[in-house]
Write a protein that holds these residues in place. Structure first.
Motif, PDB file in Angstrom:
ATOM      1  N   THR A   1       0.813  -1.221   0.000  1.00 27.74           N
ATOM      2  CA  THR A   1       0.000   0.000   0.000  1.00 27.74           C
ATOM      3  C   THR A   1       0.838   1.258   0.000  1.00 27.74           C
ATOM      4  O   THR A   1       0.310   2.352  -0.147  1.00 27.74           O
ATOM      5  CB  THR A   1      -0.937   0.034   1.219  1.00 27.74           C
ATOM      6  N   ALA A   2       2.126   1.126   0.221  1.00 30.31           N
ATOM      7  CA  ALA A   2       2.935   2.340   0.213  1.00 30.31           C
ATOM      8  C   ALA A   2       4.376   1.990  -0.046  1.00 30.31           C
ATOM      9  O   ALA A   2       4.816   0.866   0.209  1.00 30.31           O
ATOM     10  CB  ALA A   2       2.813   3.071   1.558  1.00 30.31           C
ATOM     11  N   GLU A   3       5.115   2.958  -0.547  1.00 30.50           N
ATOM     12  CA  GLU A   3       6.518   2.740  -0.832  1.00 30.50           C
ATOM     13  C   GLU A   3       7.225   4.060  -0.623  1.00 30.50           C
ATOM     14  O   GLU A   3       6.807   5.093  -1.157  1.00 30.50           O
ATOM     15  CB  GLU A   3       6.659   2.278  -2.290  1.00 30.50           C
ATOM     16  N   ILE A   4       8.256   4.057   0.232  1.00 30.49           N
ATOM     17  CA  ILE A   4       8.936   5.298   0.572  1.00 30.49           C
ATOM     18  C   ILE A   4      10.421   5.147   0.315  1.00 30.49           C
ATOM     19  O   ILE A   4      11.013   4.133   0.688  1.00 30.49           O
ATOM     20  CB  ILE A   4       8.709   5.646   2.070  1.00 30.49           C
ATOM     21  N   GLU A   5      11.026   6.133  -0.352  1.00 35.65           N
ATOM     22  CA  GLU A   5      12.476   6.138  -0.485  1.00 35.65           C
ATOM     23  C   GLU A   5      13.058   6.640   0.817  1.00 35.65           C
ATOM     24  O   GLU A   5      12.710   7.724   1.285  1.00 35.65           O
ATOM     25  CB  GLU A   5      12.915   7.094  -1.614  1.00 35.65           C
ATOM     26  N   ALA A   6      13.936   5.863   1.432  1.00 30.46           N
ATOM     27  CA  ALA A   6      14.462   6.297   2.726  1.00 30.46           C
ATOM     28  C   ALA A   6      15.811   6.974   2.551  1.00 30.46           C
ATOM     29  O   ALA A   6      15.920   8.189   2.623  1.00 30.46           O
ATOM     30  CB  ALA A   6      14.577   5.109   3.669  1.00 30.46           C
ATOM     31  N   GLY A   7      16.849   6.206   2.302  1.00 25.73           N
ATOM     32  CA  GLY A   7      18.140   6.826   2.011  1.00 25.73           C
ATOM     33  C   GLY A   7      18.971   7.211   3.215  1.00 25.73           C
ATOM     34  O   GLY A   7      20.087   7.705   3.078  1.00 25.73           O
ATOM     35  N   PHE A   8      18.460   6.948   4.422  1.00 27.62           N
ATOM     36  CA  PHE A   8      19.286   7.282   5.596  1.00 27.62           C
ATOM     37  C   PHE A   8      20.506   6.377   5.684  1.00 27.62           C
ATOM     38  O   PHE A   8      21.538   6.749   6.217  1.00 27.62           O
ATOM     39  CB  PHE A   8      18.457   7.144   6.891  1.00 27.62           C
ATOM     40  N   ASN A   9      20.356   5.204   5.145  1.00 27.96           N
ATOM     41  CA  ASN A   9      21.478   4.262   5.243  1.00 27.96           C
ATOM     42  C   ASN A   9      22.728   4.804   4.555  1.00 27.96           C
ATOM     43  O   ASN A   9      23.835   4.619   5.031  1.00 27.96           O
ATOM     44  CB  ASN A   9      21.085   2.889   4.696  1.00 27.96           C
ATOM     45  N   ALA A  10      22.512   5.509   3.440  1.00 24.01           N
ATOM     46  CA  ALA A  10      23.661   6.104   2.751  1.00 24.01           C
ATOM     47  C   ALA A  10      24.344   7.112   3.661  1.00 24.01           C
ATOM     48  O   ALA A  10      25.576   7.147   3.793  1.00 24.01           O
ATOM     49  CB  ALA A  10      23.211   6.769   1.456  1.00 24.01           C
ATOM     50  N   GLU A  11      23.534   7.934   4.328  1.00 31.10           N
ATOM     51  CA  GLU A  11      24.105   8.922   5.248  1.00 31.10           C
ATOM     52  C   GLU A  11      24.956   8.254   6.311  1.00 31.10           C
ATOM     53  O   GLU A  11      26.064   8.681   6.624  1.00 31.10           O
ATOM     54  CB  GLU A  11      22.987   9.696   5.963  1.00 31.10           C
ATOM     55  N   ILE A  12      24.383   7.154   6.864  1.00 25.22           N
ATOM     56  CA  ILE A  12      25.103   6.472   7.939  1.00 25.22           C
ATOM     57  C   ILE A  12      26.402   5.874   7.420  1.00 25.22           C
ATOM     58  O   ILE A  12      27.455   5.987   8.048  1.00 25.22           O
ATOM     59  CB  ILE A  12      24.206   5.376   8.569  1.00 25.22           C
ATOM     60  N   LEU A  13      26.319   5.264   6.253  1.00 26.51           N
ATOM     61  CA  LEU A  13      27.535   4.692   5.678  1.00 26.51           C
ATOM     62  C   LEU A  13      28.575   5.770   5.409  1.00 26.51           C
ATOM     63  O   LEU A  13      29.768   5.536   5.492  1.00 26.51           O
ATOM     64  CB  LEU A  13      27.209   3.941   4.381  1.00 26.51           C
ATOM     65  N   ASN A  14      28.083   6.998   5.109  1.00 25.47           N
ATOM     66  CA  ASN A  14      29.011   8.108   4.881  1.00 25.47           C
ATOM     67  C   ASN A  14      29.506   8.721   6.165  1.00 25.47           C
ATOM     68  O   ASN A  14      30.175   9.756   6.145  1.00 25.47           O
ATOM     69  CB  ASN A  14      28.360   9.179   4.001  1.00 25.47           C
ATOM     70  N   GLY A  15      29.094   8.148   7.311  1.00 29.27           N
ATOM     71  CA  GLY A  15      29.676   8.621   8.558  1.00 29.27           C
ATOM     72  C   GLY A  15      28.748   9.368   9.488  1.00 29.27           C
ATOM     73  O   GLY A  15      29.151   9.752  10.583  1.00 29.27           O
ATOM     74  N   ALA A  16      27.503   9.583   9.082  1.00 29.78           N
ATOM     75  CA  ALA A  16      26.584  10.292   9.960  1.00 29.78           C
ATOM     76  C   ALA A  16      26.296   9.448  11.201  1.00 29.78           C
ATOM     77  O   ALA A  16      26.217   8.215  11.113  1.00 29.78           O
ATOM     78  CB  ALA A  16      25.282  10.593   9.221  1.00 29.78           C
ATOM     79  N   ALA A  17      26.154  10.089  12.347  1.00 26.20           N
ATOM     80  CA  ALA A  17      25.854   9.367  13.575  1.00 26.20           C
ATOM     81  C   ALA A  17      24.398   8.935  13.541  1.00 26.20           C
ATOM     82  O   ALA A  17      23.526   9.696  13.132  1.00 26.20           O
ATOM     83  CB  ALA A  17      26.113  10.243  14.793  1.00 26.20           C
TER      84      ALA A  17
END
Ligand SMILES: Nc1ncnc2c1ncn2[C@@H]1O[C@H](COP(=O)(O)OP(=O)(O)OP(=O)(O)O)[C@@H](O)[C@H]1O
Ligand SMILES: Nc1ncnc2c1ncn2[C@@H]1O[C@H](COP(=O)(O)OP(=O)(O)OP(=O)(O)O)[C@@H](O)[C@H]1O
Ligand SMILES: [Mg+2]
Ligand SMILES: [Mg+2]
Lengths: 278, 308, 267, 278, 267
Positions: free
Chosen positions: E221-237
């Motif tokens: 019923t829904a689909e969301i692009e998240a993308g936080f994982n990229a941030e975390i892999l790039n070093g975000a806490a």
């Protein structure tokens, strides 16, 4: 072919559930029928070309005639139906006796230290004994009536029932037992409500093996003062080299046993659809 | 090239056990002999038919059955006429007429079985009126001990066990007189006989000599004699019972074999009679008109000429 | 009112000999804990810290190596109907359908068939599985099986409920509902409860007390009186409770306690 | 008492693990020893008071003497060691043959539609056949050498091995199979790495039942053309009512079988400690 | 780059006949989904909504009633080494110890004993079970078993990882570490992944996309692009990511979506 109850093939090459387009390649029943056909064909050829003396391997035709005569006229003073009836009574008498004795004994061996201490040496002693060796002792104790025949057959059935029961008991999940006890089950209830149902698949296998063993011992049992019975019939015929009767008897035994096996599998299917889901 | 001779024997107490134990057969025939023990004539015949055996020991009943099925066999030597060795022992029965309704056991298909039926016929007792049970000798002893039986037609040593608490109504010697002789015999597969006639002759010679040795002085074969020891060792019989067991048979000598009473005629008739009887009993599908091809005097005749 | 008491309890799994044998493993060391029947004690701790072992001791499946466990002063010598367990891996019976699994403890008590089926159906409805009664165990999803396990334990009407991560396989909404259900049924039944959970939030919401089990060997390193469950039962909205500063402070505190002594290890 | 390997009692009244104060009430070994003692005592009494004629139940003393003579002098031209050696060779030959045939056959029946179609009717046909009935046929086909004895014994062992294997296969967890396949196992690997190990407890039970069945058939197998062997010895003795030898033979069979069972259980303990943990 | 595609997939469990039989049960209806090997698609949904069924279809354990599932265009006809599964109930082999369970896929590939043991030990260390290699499965805690299951799937080096609530039985700290581990190993290995989870937070942190499965029958019923994982892999806490307003908004949105259509039911 009645063997195919479609209940016990493990889906190594099939899917767990195949909701749609369940394209069964070749039905097992067909393969089985073919197998039986091939064997009959080989038999026919072997006897047609007299590869084996006809005294020892009569042709399928001769056997069919012998079977017909058995049904109509009988052999050694009893018709086929009477022989079969006598043997079936013995087999089932023995089966019931060995279930009544074997399952509790197996449970006792599998669950209780004392039960095991007492029963294990007895069972392990009785298990390997050759019926032909203890026949005289059986006669001394239970006479030459039906009881002795049933005893001999039951003695051959007991071990597999006892062993499969205790093996089934040993494989009961500890968590299932713990759950029952913490839900208020007493020892007896653990036995009847958890251990027994858990062991049912194993017990059924044991009963199937036992039935086979029972038929196997039939001839030995009917050495004892029998006047009818398939084993007695085969025995009498074998002594006079009436091989077509021997083979007819063997076929009758096999057909009955296959029919019983079919029923056992049906029961298995009803009782233990969960066997591979624990 | 060495000949291999496969012999199927039964653990019967009879003289040829002695040369068997001594290795005389090997020496005289010059063949390598495999001795195979059997407990019943039917298995011996199956083994001969399968080609696994060349010479075998059978009773007259299985011999009749095998001949009637036209198996390629030949009787070469009558080991012994069964006399006192097999008998009908009974308890609480005084005369043959009392047999009606009684439980009489015998090992089916044996010579004893045949003798029992012949005796009943002689007494005009309908076999259907007697409850005839199929039991093997050890089981007969057990059932008798328990009191389940009124009588049994059986052989020693079970017979002597029964005699302790019962009486003998008829022996096989009696039955033989009534026209139903029973005997044990050596048979040979025809194929082997054709290929190795000298081996068969030598076999018969040794067997005849053993019989002759016993007949010459039966009392010398007493319980402590080396002969009794050898027989006991091969058969499993108790050594002190051996002399009595030997007495239960009439062992014809090599010279008597070819005579009119035995291989020269009597044996053929006995086999024919037995077959007719078995046919009457519904045990075999058909009898032959002539049983001569299954009995031969050739071997005993040749053997008498043989010396070693 | 009943009391379940751990006094100085230690547990060592004996060494296993043979191929790939292991040494003795001390899993729990000097545990002291009391659970009264008006309490729900939540246990939190690292994976492998000994929570399940602790529960198995309380259930009587294991015997402590030293120390004693008592219920109302009587030593626990084995499993009993007074302490019903919800297992971490649902220990449901595959030869029974969902309804009969729940009715199992009633059957043990000799409740007649019709009645126990009715009661099982009522419990099924309360755990949100009204139409799953006829299903076999392997026809249920993971979360459904967990709920059946909870319903089965409740059907036993024990004095103590021993719950081993009972809501771990549930989605947030179902979990919230089950939390509410557990809270109410516990209050209704007057049973004491031990709840193992990995959710600090859940521990705080449901527990009258929260205890922290530190690993290697398992020791109780902290104990906090929570009391939010009373507020919720008295009508407070769960969202408000969670938003309250004291809840947040406690949450942060417990998180810190669990992580204690681990950061250097992780480094 | 060697039966007590302490490995297969289900802790219904013991704890799952009992780290401390494992106070075993009475050792099973002791109970077993007592049981055996009581049976020997009853036997002694029965023969002392001549409840059964000594012809059929000799006294324990007589049997001990017979056993001694058997060891020293032998019976029917062979010593006890020779008889035992001959029979053991046959039993193990048959066991190896039936394991080599039975386990693959059981796997085929349990896992493959085609395998089942072909083998099931054959197995179900052979299973109930009485050895005494097909003895003449076995002689005809395989002669009277060792092969025929091994064939008869193996035919009695095969069914339980095949049945337990296929029952074990059917009870393999579907999840375990699925896991293996998604981890890259081919059909053959699923068989060797998952199905087979899973079925091991069941197969071992089958082998234990089979061993018992093998001993049971020994006398029948050695009826034909044997010159040594325990069954042959018993048979020969029975013919001449030498009951002390018969009973000695029975005891020897039982002792050997119990010893083999003990070894089977040791193997079981080594191989399948996980049986109740799945 | 590989692509796992669901095209119009439906699944109906056939009716079970006999005692306590059930009717046909339509579990999934018209599922369309694509997972590329640089993605991690997180699936969230109610208990019993069909998540495990969906995964079983992808794994090839089930065949769809209609529709097709393909990997790079080739239809999925059964399980295969390209799609390794971590099961909701760990399907570990009790006859193997923890190490050999992990080495199992390597054994299948014919890797020599010493090497596969070494690689299994390395994986054991990475999931925090360095000293548990010799343990039998039943000597492991629930969370430990889950981690062994993950390590086993990773050892297979598949093109797609199919993870069914792999971190459900872990405490918060271990879970965080395992999340980090999964994120990194997925990035390293270049495998695509489907992750079923009950934690919306986890779905958002790990997923490149998050899809919502609604129950009865299961539909996306829904689909969301998240993308936080990229941030975390790039070093975000991780803490910063979670505290970001967009994360919170998405979290709230997904919570609402899962609850959608349920409130009236609950009322
Ligand atoms: N039967 C057993 N034999 C030996 N060791 C065991 C056994 N059962 C558990 N252990 C060990 O005891 C420790 C605690 O296990 P336990 O199951 O109590 O942990 P837990 O706190 O429940 O963990 P989780 O949250 O992962 O379920 C673990 O290190 C485990 O390996
Ligand atoms: N073998 C089966 N036969 C019949 N119905 C089944 C079977 N397996 C699952 N179901 C049903 O399918 C539905 C979906 O199950 P599934 O296991 O896919 O749910 P899920 O989303 O994984 O749930 P959870 O989060 O609780 O694990 C459930 O209603 C379940 O009862
Ligand atoms: Mg745990
Ligand atoms: Mg699921």
């Amino acid at each position: 072919m009645i063997l195919s109850t479609e209940l016990d093939v493990l889906p190594i090459d099939a899917k767990d559930t195949e909701p749609a387009r369940a394209t069964r390649p070749i039905p097992t029943a067909l393969i089985s029928t073919l197998t039986v056909g091939v064997i009959l064909g080989l038999w026919g050829l072997a006897s047609a070309y007299a590869l084996v003396s006809p005294v020892f391997l009569p042709s399928p035709r001769q056997v069919v005639i012998a079977l017909y005569n058995l049904v109509v006229k009988g052999f050694v003073d009893a018709t086929l139906a009477e022989h079969v009836g006598a043997s079936l009574t013995r087999i089932f008498g023995a089966l019931i006796a060995s279930i009544i004795i074997g399952i509790p004994a197996g449970l006792a061996i599998g669950t209780s230290r004392v039960g095991r201490g007492i029963l294990d040496p007895i069972v392990e002693f009785l298990r390997p004994l050759p019926p032909l060796a203890y026949l005289p002792l059986v006669i001394i104790w239970v006479g030459i009536g039906e009881a002795s025949k049933i005893t001999v057959i039951a003695l051959s059935m007991l071990p597999s029932i006892i062993l499969s029961t205790s093996a089934g008991v040993r494989a009961v999940s500890k968590e299932h037992i713990n759950a029952a006890r913490s839900l208020g089950a007493g020892k007896r209830q653990v036995l009847t409500e958890v251990v027994l149902p858990s062991a049912v698949p194993s017990i059924l296998t044991g009963i199937r093996i036992a039935l086979g063993a029972g038929w196997t011992t039939l001839v030995a049992a009917e050495l004892v003062a029998a006047t009818s019975g398939i084993g007695f019939m085969i025995q009498s015929a074998a002594q006079f080299l009436v091989t077509d009767i021997v083979i007819s008897g063997i076929i009758v035994i096999a057909l009955i046993a296959i029919f019983l096996e079919y029923i056992a599998r049906l029961i298995e299917r009803r009782l233990v659809p969960w066997a591979s889901h624990r | 090239e060495e000949v291999t001779l496969n012999i199927g024997y039964q653990p019967i107490v009879e003289p040829s056990r002695v040369p068997q134990a001594d290795g005389t057969y090997e020496k005289v025939t010059g063949a390598k002999i495999n001795w195979q023990k059997f407990d019943g004539g039917a298995d011996v015949i199956a083994a001969i038919a399968s080609g696994s055996l060349d010479i075998g020991y059978v009773g007259s009943s299985p011999l009749a059955a095998a001949s009637s099925r036209e198996l390629p066999i030949e009787t070469i030597f009558v080991v012994g006429l069964i006399s006192e060795a097999e008998a009908l022992a009974v308890k609480g029965i005084e005369k043959p007429e009392d047999l009606a309704g009684k439980k009489i056991a015998t090992p089916f298909v044996s010579t004893a079985h045949y003798s029992l039926l012949t005796a009943l016929k002689h007494w005009n007792v309908d076999p259907k009126s007697v409850e005839i049970l199929n039991l093997r000798p050890p089981e007969i002893a057990a059932a008798w001990e328990r009191g389940d039986l009124d009588g049994a037609y059986v052989w020693d040593p079970v017979l002597s066990e029964l005699k302790k608490s019962g009486k003998v109504l008829a022996t096989s010697a009696d039955v033989a007189e009534w026209g139903g002789p029973t005997f044990d015999a050596w048979i040979v597969s025809k194929k082997f006989a054709e290929e190795h006639p000298d081996v068969v002759t030598a076999f018969v010679k040794v067997t005849g000599d053993a019989t002759a040795a016993y007949r010459a002085n039966p009392d010398a074969w007493n319980a402590t004699s080396p002969e009794a020891e050898k027989i006991a060792r091969l058969t499993g019989a108790k050594q002190d019972e051996v002399p009595a067991l030997l007495k239960g048979y009439i062992f014809p000598t090599l010279e008597e074999q070819a005579g009119e009473a035995l291989l020269g005629g009597g044996t053929v008739k006995a086999v024919a009679d037995t077959s007719a009887f078995l046919l009457e009993q519904g045990k075999i599908p058909a009898a032959l008109s002539d049983y001569k091809p299954y009995v031969s005097t050739r071997w005993v005749t040749d053997a008498t000429k043989l010396a070693y | 009112m009943s009391i379940l008491t751990f006094r100085n309890v230690s547990l060592t799994y004996p060494a296993r000999t043979g191929r790939g044998g292991t040494g003795d493993k001390c899993v729990l060391d000097g545990i002291n804990l009391q659970v009264a029947s008006d309490e729900l004690v939540a246990i939190i701790g690292r994976s492998g810290s000994g929570k399940t072992s602790l529960l198995n001791l309380a259930a009587g499946f294991l015997t402590p190596t030293s120390g004693t466990i008592t219920v109302d002063g009587a030593p626990v010598t084995g499993p009993g109907a007074d302490r019903a367990v919800v297992f971490q891996d649902d220990a449901l019976y595959p030869w029974l359908d969902a309804r009969d699994n729940i009715a199992f403890p009633l059957k043990l008590k000799g409740v007649p068939l019709a009645e126990r089926r009715a009661r099982a159906d009522a419990l099924l409805a309360r755990v949100g599985l009204a139409d799953a009664g006829d299903r076999r165990i392997w026809e249920l999803s993971g979360g459904m099986r967990q709920r059946v396990g909870i319903a089965r334990a409740l059907a036993a009407e024990p004095r103590f409920l021993l719950l081993d991560e009972p809501l771990g396989a549930l989605d947030a909404l179902t979990r919230t509902r089950m939390q509410d259900f557990l809270l109410r049924i516990k209050a209704e039944s007057g049973a004491g409860a031990v709840l193992i959970t990995h959710s600090i939030e859940e521990a705080l919401l449901l527990g009258t007390r929260v205890v922290v089990l530190a690993p290697n060997p398992g020791r109780l390193t902290a104990e906090i009186e929570a009391g939010f469950n009373a507020e919720i039962l008295n009508g407070a909205a769960v969202a408000d409770v969670k938003a309250s500063p004291i809840f947040k402070r406690m949450h942060a505190g417990l998180t810190g306690l669990i992580h204690a002594g681990e950061e250097e290890l992780a480094a």
